[in-house]
Scaffold this active site. Structure first.
Site, PDB file in Angstrom:
ATOM      1  N   SER A  64     -56.082 -29.029  -0.747  1.00 31.12           N
ATOM      2  CA  SER A  64     -56.002 -27.588  -0.487  1.00 31.12           C
ATOM      3  C   SER A  64     -57.179 -27.087   0.341  1.00 31.12           C
ATOM      4  O   SER A  64     -58.252 -27.682   0.357  1.00 31.12           O
ATOM      5  CB  SER A  64     -55.964 -26.820  -1.815  1.00 31.12           C
ATOM      6  OG  SER A  64     -54.937 -27.305  -2.642  1.00 31.12           O
TER       7      SER A  64
HETATM    8  N1  SAH Z   1     -55.480 -30.688  -6.336  1.00 30.96           N
HETATM    9  C1  SAH Z   1     -55.297 -31.561  -5.182  1.00 30.96           C
HETATM   10  C2  SAH Z   1     -54.299 -31.043  -4.176  1.00 30.96           C
HETATM   11  C3  SAH Z   1     -52.959 -31.130  -4.721  1.00 30.96           C
HETATM   12  S1  SAH Z   1     -51.625 -31.280  -3.591  1.00 30.96           S
HETATM   13  C4  SAH Z   1     -56.609 -31.830  -4.484  1.00 30.96           C
HETATM   14  O1  SAH Z   1     -57.635 -31.285  -4.893  1.00 30.96           O
HETATM   15  O2  SAH Z   1     -56.608 -32.651  -3.556  1.00 30.96           O
HETATM   16  C5  SAH Z   1     -50.368 -31.322  -4.856  1.00 30.96           C
HETATM   17  C6  SAH Z   1     -50.251 -32.636  -5.570  1.00 30.96           C
HETATM   18  O3  SAH Z   1     -49.344 -32.459  -6.652  1.00 30.96           O
HETATM   19  C7  SAH Z   1     -49.685 -33.752  -4.707  1.00 30.96           C
HETATM   20  O4  SAH Z   1     -50.549 -34.853  -4.715  1.00 30.96           O
HETATM   21  C8  SAH Z   1     -48.355 -34.068  -5.379  1.00 30.96           C
HETATM   22  O5  SAH Z   1     -47.998 -35.430  -5.312  1.00 30.96           O
HETATM   23  C9  SAH Z   1     -48.603 -33.633  -6.810  1.00 30.96           C
HETATM   24  N2  SAH Z   1     -47.420 -33.348  -7.605  1.00 30.96           N
HETATM   25  C10 SAH Z   1     -46.240 -32.776  -7.215  1.00 30.96           C
HETATM   26  N3  SAH Z   1     -45.405 -32.658  -8.254  1.00 30.96           N
HETATM   27  C11 SAH Z   1     -46.042 -33.162  -9.339  1.00 30.96           C
HETATM   28  C12 SAH Z   1     -45.668 -33.336 -10.718  1.00 30.96           C
HETATM   29  N4  SAH Z   1     -44.476 -32.980 -11.161  1.00 30.96           N
HETATM   30  N5  SAH Z   1     -46.585 -33.891 -11.541  1.00 30.96           N
HETATM   31  C13 SAH Z   1     -47.816 -34.270 -11.093  1.00 30.96           C
HETATM   32  N6  SAH Z   1     -48.199 -34.147  -9.804  1.00 30.96           N
HETATM   33  C14 SAH Z   1     -47.326 -33.595  -8.938  1.00 30.96           C
END
Ligand code: SAH
Length: 214
Positions: A64
């Site tokens: 993000s």
């Molecule tokens: N917090 C992260 C950015 C997240 S991007 C950082 O600091 O880099 C969102 C992430 O959520 C992605 O890696 C995606 O694979 C994950 N994601 C999507 N759906 C999910 C679910 N149901 N359970 C766990 N992770 C999930």
């Protein structure tokens, strides 16, 4: 190899992107100043590590925008003794920012290679109070519940019920809710229900898995 003054870049990021937009909590600003964001982005985009944007981290996912990480951290209002659950580990950056502010972070990532990479990265960088697990975050992490703080960094169409249930009374959940366009919500659990505060419009990758079936 890279002749970039990371410390100055980080200082500028905190001043111009984060403090300038109204994030005031000194602990949050300090955490954003401390965590080396350039360690969490792929080599091919590392020169943009402190720029005002999300960046690709592979597997169609993103780290993000720094401001959004700071804003969500401030809205979460983490306290030193807290146990935090994060859904969507991604690069591990948000988890690392939280690690310095609370006692324990549990984080769940559904894409296995990302879960493995961030687990290794966080260990290498010495974050010993973060536990990464691969799985669908929809169900939360019942073995470690309840949580005083829960942060969701992928967008569900509606708030997953298990996450509401795994919040302590007085606990806070920060989550982007919606489909194409989302609203950042802060949900506070009270004695007899939940109070929802609305924050800004945001754009996150969708929360996949079980969340899409509700
Ligand atoms: N917090 C992260 C950015 C997240 S991007 C950082 O600091 O880099 C969102 C992430 O959520 C992605 O890696 C995606 O694979 C994950 N994601 C999507 N759906 C999910 C679910 N149901 N359970 C766990 N992770 C999930």
């Amino acid at each position: 190899m890279h002749h970039i003054d990371w410390l100055s870049a980080r200082q500028r990021m905190v001043e111009r992107q984060i403090a300038a937009r109204g994030v005031r909590d000194p602990r949050v600003l300090e955490a954003m100043m401390t965590v080396e964001r350039h360690r969490f982005v792929p080599e091919d985009v590392v020169e943009f590590a402190y720029s005002d944007q999300p960046l690709p981290i592979g597997h169609g996912q993103t780290i993000s925008q720094p401001y959004i990480v700071a804003l969500m951290t401030e809205l979460l209002n983490p306290q030193p003794g807290d146990t935090v659950l994060e859904i969507g580990t991604g690069s591990g950056y948000q988890a690392a920012v939280l690690a310095g502010l609370v006692s324990q972070v549990y984080t769940i990532e559904i894409v296995e290679p990302l879960a493995e990479e961030s687990h290794t990265r966080l260990l290498d960088l010495g974050f010993d109070n973060v536990t990464v697990r691969c799985g669908d975050g929809y169900a939360g992490w019942p073995e470690h519940a309840p949580f005083r703080r829960i942060i969701v960094t992928a967008a569900p169409p509606s708030v997953p019920k298990p996450l509401l249930e795994q919040l302590t009374v007085g606990g806070r959940l920060v989550v982007p809710v919606g489909d194409a366009f989302q609203e950042l919500q802060v949900i506070v659990r009270e004695e007899s229900g939940y109070r929802v505060q609305r924050s800004i419009a945001v754009r996150f990758v969708p929360m996949v898995g079980e969340a899409q079936r509700h």
